[in-house]
Design an enzyme around this catalytic site. Sequence first.
Site, PDB file in Angstrom:
ATOM      1  N   ASP A 138      32.209  69.640  79.139  1.00 18.23           N
ATOM      2  CA  ASP A 138      32.553  69.042  80.425  1.00 18.23           C
ATOM      3  C   ASP A 138      33.199  67.685  80.149  1.00 18.23           C
ATOM      4  OD1 ASP A 138      30.633  68.032  83.394  1.00 18.23           O
ATOM      5  OD2 ASP A 138      32.785  68.097  82.981  1.00 18.23           O
ATOM      6  N   LEU A 139      34.495  67.568  80.424  1.00 14.31           N
ATOM      7  CA  LEU A 139      35.237  66.325  80.195  1.00 14.31           C
ATOM      8  C   LEU A 139      35.284  65.561  81.507  1.00 14.31           C
ATOM      9  CD1 LEU A 139      38.147  67.877  78.096  1.00 14.31           C
ATOM     10  CD2 LEU A 139      35.860  67.222  77.372  1.00 14.31           C
ATOM     11  N   HIS A 179      36.800  71.379  82.395  1.00 18.40           N
ATOM     12  CA  HIS A 179      35.831  72.121  81.601  1.00 18.40           C
ATOM     13  C   HIS A 179      36.591  72.897  80.535  1.00 18.40           C
ATOM     14  CE1 HIS A 179      33.005  72.149  85.340  1.00 18.40           C
ATOM     15  NE2 HIS A 179      32.953  71.011  84.674  1.00 18.40           N
ATOM     16  N   GLN A 231      25.613  70.535  78.777  1.00 21.70           N
ATOM     17  CA  GLN A 231      25.585  71.704  79.658  1.00 21.70           C
ATOM     18  C   GLN A 231      25.428  73.008  78.903  1.00 21.70           C
ATOM     19  OE1 GLN A 231      28.236  71.730  83.057  1.00 21.70           O
ATOM     20  NE2 GLN A 231      28.484  69.517  82.945  1.00 21.70           N
ATOM     21  N   LYS A 506      36.075  69.025  40.699  1.00 20.77           N
ATOM     22  CA  LYS A 506      35.540  69.282  42.042  1.00 20.77           C
ATOM     23  C   LYS A 506      36.656  69.944  42.841  1.00 20.77           C
ATOM     24  CE  LYS A 506      33.124  66.316  44.320  1.00 20.77           C
ATOM     25  NZ  LYS A 506      31.980  67.222  44.546  1.00 20.77           N
TER      26      LYS A 506
END
Length: 796
Positions: A138-139, A179, A231, A506
């Site tokens: 929800d923005l 949303h 939410q 790595k």
Amino acid sequence: MAADSAEVRVEGRRLRLTNLDKVLYPATGTTKGEVIDYYRRVAPALLPPIAGRPVTRKRWPEGTDHEPFFAKDLERGAPAWIRRMPIAHSSGTKDYPLVEDLPTLLHLAQIASLELHVPQWRFTPEGDRGAPDRLVLDLDPGPGVGLPECAEVARLARALLADVGLDAYPVTSGSKGIHLYAPLDGTRSSDDISAFAKELARLLEADHPDLVVSQMAKAVRAGRVFLDWSQNNGSKTTIAPYSLRGRPEPTVAAPRTWDELDDPHLAHLRFDEVLARLAAGIDPLRGLTALALPLDSYLAKRSAHRTPEPMPERDASAAAGDGEPRFVVQEHHARRLHYDLRLERDGVLVSWAVPRGIPDDAARNHLAVMTEPHPLEYLTFAGEIPAGEYGAGHMSVWDHGTYHAEKWRADEVIFTATGAPDGPLGTGRFALIRTSGDGEKSQWLLHRMKTDAAPADRRARAAPAEPVPPPGIPAAPPAPMLATTATPAYARTRAAAWGEPWVEFKWDGIRAFALWDGSSLRLRARSGTDITERYPELTAGAADLGAAPLLLDGEIVALDASGRPSFPLLQHRIHLTTPRDIARAAERAPVRLYLFDLLQAGGDDVTGRPLRERRALLERVAGHAGHGIEVPPVADDVDHALATARALSLEGVVVKSPGGRYRPGERSEEWLKVKLTRTQDVVIAGIRPGRGTRGGQIGSLLLGIPDADGLRYVGRVGTGFTDAELRRLGDVLAPLRTDENPLRGVPAVDARDALWVRPELVGEVEYAEATPSGALRHARWRGLRPDVSPDRVRPE
């Protein structure tokens, strides 16, 4: 009956609609009749996203200029045919309506339930709360910002969701913000998804502190967009897509396209605009709510005009046979020989690929990998699947017959199969036991039990044989040995003291234990999570690590087109769980397993042996495994290895003691990691003004790197500044202000409020990685570089 009332029949249900002329939206004169008509017309798009979910209603019986109230319990007097499900609350159990048909929806509209709110989960067939099948963000715009800023955050969140394989669907809420929905595979709990959403919100806030806030406190939201992650809590609800809102005007929580979010004049939609869009075939949420049928995956993988395999209609299923359900085992000469076990159930053939075939006795368990359900017509299929088609190769029927299921659960199937009179199977009692994953690509053990079929009066009590780990391999690997961070100088000193320099690279991947049982490979993350099904190109059974069981330590690595390790590519795969997504990602970004240590061999624990001995054993058993499994070489010079790592853009090196033992779970100075920090000189070309706590200051700097066509935009930096540095930058950049944009390729969202400066100053940033387009991700400010002129800046 009054003129503004009507009694109607809808899909066989009788409804009495009253007060149709009553105005529910005084500002626009919108009546209850228009509200009911809207819900009638929008139902085909609205119902799929809310089916199976408890619906909380927000009602305005007197219109939106009066106070509303929430309704959870289904109202007294509601029609008995409305489906309802109970949920326990501290105040008692409440019966929630399930809105899955048009009559129920229109009944709720009749009682002025303007807003429909639902959670992100559905009820299970047993009536329990299921796992969430979608994520929602929800923005919510704080004071001073609006929909354009919410759209900007939505795009940023979309990129992060895409990195973990999730598609995002925007919905303008009809109230203030946006949303953002993403479909999930239903394998994670609400708590898991809430934690993920919270971490995503924090990450966006860290990268864009002038734009995003993840904290609940309203006092810190001014000038920023609050990304409400909460939410996703199983007890919370969100306005349903296509629901009306109880605002002065009849706005809608309206699904939108991503192109629409680029519109600087983006606005909320009213109900008439939404209906016009649907009439024109615009339903951006369709991809989120499409329902899968059992044969969808089977049909999607095959070309009807090219393969001789049966190709029934998508929603068709052949008639079940009389008596006991049927089975077939097919011998499949595809890329490599394997056998397909298929059991008739619920109108389809539930199927497993068994690389080593049906076990002859109870002495050995065979790997079985679940595949997509097949049509019943496949019971008799034999033939040649053409090259280029899925499963290309010759298929024949090895045996067929009927079976009796003693138990059928999602993770365990026990059955007795009786093959053809002259077939090779005979009669056998089997257990299929799931060991990892769910659905397609899930891993199972196929075990042939020692006992014959249980008598009928004992079948209900029959227990499956417990799967036994292969000899010498633990059910769960130990915690990995960890390296201590060191400087190059310290690593050189220690290597000299050990007298035998030993340097490994790595690889910018993820750590993994490989468990080999003599015929199949399983993978575990360092956390212990089984990740076997996420990397089928490594675990599908083609690798050869010998007959003895092994426990190995290594790193899963994704390589880019130039053959260099790419963590961004690997990021697309780390969190995928659905078989279709995994298969698609495996084609786009195949991985390799780089092995660097051996912990167990043939039942013997070798962790106490020196590294040089473990390495010799590792090369002997895995040096020629093939199929993406490799044992990388070891370097003997720290400086040379670091130079090579830097040239290849590797993460760094690990310097090890050749005489050291493997210390599970310990961080030891016998392993020293030397990381290469990524830094880049950049030209400062613009300023994004700060908001909230940075109001009146620099929010972020827009950066460029010169190339043949000018100054190319490479992103912005908004972290790493001290207050003193911000003041200093403000002072030195103020005289350079200009109305001309010196950058090429700035996205509209970044250029919208930019203050441009003449590109005369150079700074240095530290960053995590560069995107394929050259943008710097997670850049952090290090300082001005007055010793470097803009024309000398080059990509590192």
